[in-house]
Design a protein around this motif. Structure first.
Motif, PDB file in Angstrom:
ATOM      1  N   GLN A   1       0.842  -1.189   0.000  1.00 38.82           N
ATOM      2  CA  GLN A   1       0.000   0.000   0.000  1.00 38.82           C
ATOM      3  C   GLN A   1       0.879   1.242   0.000  1.00 38.82           C
ATOM      4  N   GLU A   2       0.692   2.080  -1.015  1.00 37.52           N
ATOM      5  CA  GLU A   2       1.437   3.334  -1.099  1.00 37.52           C
ATOM      6  C   GLU A   2       0.745   4.423  -0.276  1.00 37.52           C
ATOM      7  N   SER A   3       1.537   5.339   0.263  1.00 33.47           N
ATOM      8  CA  SER A   3       0.973   6.498   0.955  1.00 33.47           C
ATOM      9  C   SER A   3       1.896   7.686   0.766  1.00 33.47           C
ATOM     10  N   GLY A   4       1.303   8.868   0.778  1.00 38.21           N
ATOM     11  CA  GLY A   4       2.076  10.089   0.618  1.00 38.21           C
ATOM     12  C   GLY A   4       1.227  11.178   0.011  1.00 38.21           C
ATOM     13  N   PRO A   5       1.780  12.377  -0.102  1.00 38.00           N
ATOM     14  CA  PRO A   5       1.009  13.500  -0.636  1.00 38.00           C
ATOM     15  C   PRO A   5       0.687  13.332  -2.105  1.00 38.00           C
ATOM     16  N   GLY A   6      -0.475  13.807  -2.498  1.00 35.04           N
ATOM     17  CA  GLY A   6      -0.893  13.703  -3.895  1.00 35.04           C
ATOM     18  C   GLY A   6      -0.478  14.907  -4.728  1.00 35.04           C
ATOM     19  N   LEU A   7      -0.013  15.956  -4.060  1.00 36.55           N
ATOM     20  CA  LEU A   7       0.387  17.177  -4.759  1.00 36.55           C
ATOM     21  C   LEU A   7       1.732  17.655  -4.221  1.00 36.55           C
ATOM     22  N   VAL A   8       2.655  17.877  -5.134  1.00 32.44           N
ATOM     23  CA  VAL A   8       3.990  18.353  -4.776  1.00 32.44           C
ATOM     24  C   VAL A   8       4.325  19.542  -5.667  1.00 32.44           C
ATOM     25  N   LYS A   9       4.974  20.528  -5.109  1.00 36.59           N
ATOM     26  CA  LYS A   9       5.331  21.713  -5.888  1.00 36.59           C
ATOM     27  C   LYS A   9       6.651  21.483  -6.631  1.00 36.59           C
ATOM     28  N   PRO A  10       6.795  22.121  -7.772  1.00 33.39           N
ATOM     29  CA  PRO A  10       8.043  22.007  -8.519  1.00 33.39           C
ATOM     30  C   PRO A  10       9.249  22.390  -7.667  1.00 33.39           C
ATOM     31  N   SER A  11      10.328  21.678  -7.876  1.00 33.08           N
ATOM     32  CA  SER A  11      11.618  21.824  -7.187  1.00 33.08           C
ATOM     33  C   SER A  11      11.644  21.163  -5.811  1.00 33.08           C
ATOM     34  N   GLN A  12      10.494  20.737  -5.307  1.00 29.76           N
ATOM     35  CA  GLN A  12      10.455  20.073  -4.015  1.00 29.76           C
ATOM     36  C   GLN A  12      10.786  18.591  -4.153  1.00 29.76           C
ATOM     37  N   THR A  13      10.821  17.906  -3.013  1.00 26.86           N
ATOM     38  CA  THR A  13      11.101  16.476  -2.992  1.00 26.86           C
ATOM     39  C   THR A  13       9.821  15.691  -2.769  1.00 26.86           C
ATOM     40  N   LEU A  14       9.581  14.750  -3.663  1.00 27.49           N
ATOM     41  CA  LEU A  14       8.441  13.838  -3.551  1.00 27.49           C
ATOM     42  C   LEU A  14       8.841  12.695  -2.624  1.00 27.49           C
ATOM     43  N   SER A  15       8.002  12.383  -1.664  1.00 24.30           N
ATOM     44  CA  SER A  15       8.295  11.304  -0.727  1.00 24.30           C
ATOM     45  C   SER A  15       7.082  10.394  -0.597  1.00 24.30           C
ATOM     46  N   LEU A  16       7.275   9.129  -0.876  1.00 27.12           N
ATOM     47  CA  LEU A  16       6.207   8.137  -0.777  1.00 27.12           C
ATOM     48  C   LEU A  16       6.674   6.951   0.063  1.00 27.12           C
ATOM     49  N   THR A  17       5.748   6.363   0.783  1.00 19.55           N
ATOM     50  CA  THR A  17       6.037   5.196   1.611  1.00 19.55           C
ATOM     51  C   THR A  17       5.185   4.023   1.163  1.00 19.55           C
ATOM     52  N   CYS A  18       5.785   2.851   1.175  1.00 14.48           N
ATOM     53  CA  CYS A  18       5.075   1.617   0.852  1.00 14.48           C
ATOM     54  C   CYS A  18       5.064   0.723   2.085  1.00 14.48           C
ATOM     55  N   THR A  19       3.894   0.360   2.518  1.00 16.20           N
ATOM     56  CA  THR A  19       3.742  -0.547   3.652  1.00 16.20           C
ATOM     57  C   THR A  19       3.422  -1.939   3.127  1.00 16.20           C
ATOM     58  N   VAL A  20       4.227  -2.906   3.551  1.00 14.87           N
ATOM     59  CA  VAL A  20       4.088  -4.279   3.073  1.00 14.87           C
ATOM     60  C   VAL A  20       3.499  -5.154   4.175  1.00 14.87           C
ATOM     61  N   SER A  21       2.527  -5.968   3.823  1.00 21.15           N
ATOM     62  CA  SER A  21       1.961  -6.935   4.758  1.00 21.15           C
ATOM     63  C   SER A  21       1.945  -8.308   4.108  1.00 21.15           C
ATOM     64  N   GLY A  22       1.972  -9.337   4.960  1.00 25.62           N
ATOM     65  CA  GLY A  22       1.956 -10.702   4.446  1.00 25.62           C
ATOM     66  C   GLY A  22       3.319 -11.226   4.066  1.00 25.62           C
ATOM     67  N   GLY A  23       4.355 -10.458   4.305  1.00 27.06           N
ATOM     68  CA  GLY A  23       5.712 -10.883   3.994  1.00 27.06           C
ATOM     69  C   GLY A  23       6.696  -9.851   4.497  1.00 27.06           C
ATOM     70  N   SER A  24       7.905 -10.290   4.831  1.00 23.45           N
ATOM     71  CA  SER A  24       8.906  -9.366   5.368  1.00 23.45           C
ATOM     72  C   SER A  24       9.826  -8.868   4.264  1.00 23.45           C
ATOM     73  N   ILE A  25      10.077  -7.563   4.246  1.00 25.48           N
ATOM     74  CA  ILE A  25      10.977  -7.004   3.239  1.00 25.48           C
ATOM     75  C   ILE A  25      12.434  -7.324   3.557  1.00 25.48           C
TER      76      ILE A  25
END
Length: 121
Positions: free
Chosen positions: A5-29
């Protein structure tokens, strides 16, 4: 059954840093022999593999994005994170997190539903 499952902001301004997190279930990364990756699809274009982190923590990046991309993980939370710096409107896309035993693939065995990220002022 592995789920992502991905999570993070849906809108980012130009020149900024996009940051997204993925949460994994049912298995260990950290214990399976999979690569945990980020894939994106800009509007009207094909899927693009961005990079991945292995179960041991090694990272791999697409040459075209390497200078702006960082992938990290938090094994205590079973999460991995994408950071894409200096974004432009061309980085607008649906971003997917994924898992597969193959490093570079746009058809992974496991994939999240995707999250839309728009780069706009």
């Amino acid at each position: 059954q592995v789920q992502l499952q991905e999570s993070g902001p849906g809108l980012v301004k130009p020149s900024q840093t996009l940051s997204l997190t993925c949460t994994v279930s049912g298995g260990s990364i950290a214990t399976t022999s999979d690569y945990w990756s980020w894939i994106r699809q800009p509007p009207g274009k094909g899927l693009e593999w961005m990079g991945a982190i292995s179960y041991s923590g090694s990272t791999y990046y697409s040459p075209s994005l390497k200078s702006r991309t960082s992938i990290s993980r938090d094994t205590s939370k079973n999460q991995f994170t994408l950071q894409l710096s200096s974004v432009t409107p061309e980085d607008t896309a649906v971003y997917y997190c994924a898992g597969d035993r193959v490093l570079v693939t746009t058809t992974p065995s496991y994939r999240g539903q995707g999250t839309q990220v728009t780069v706009s002022s």
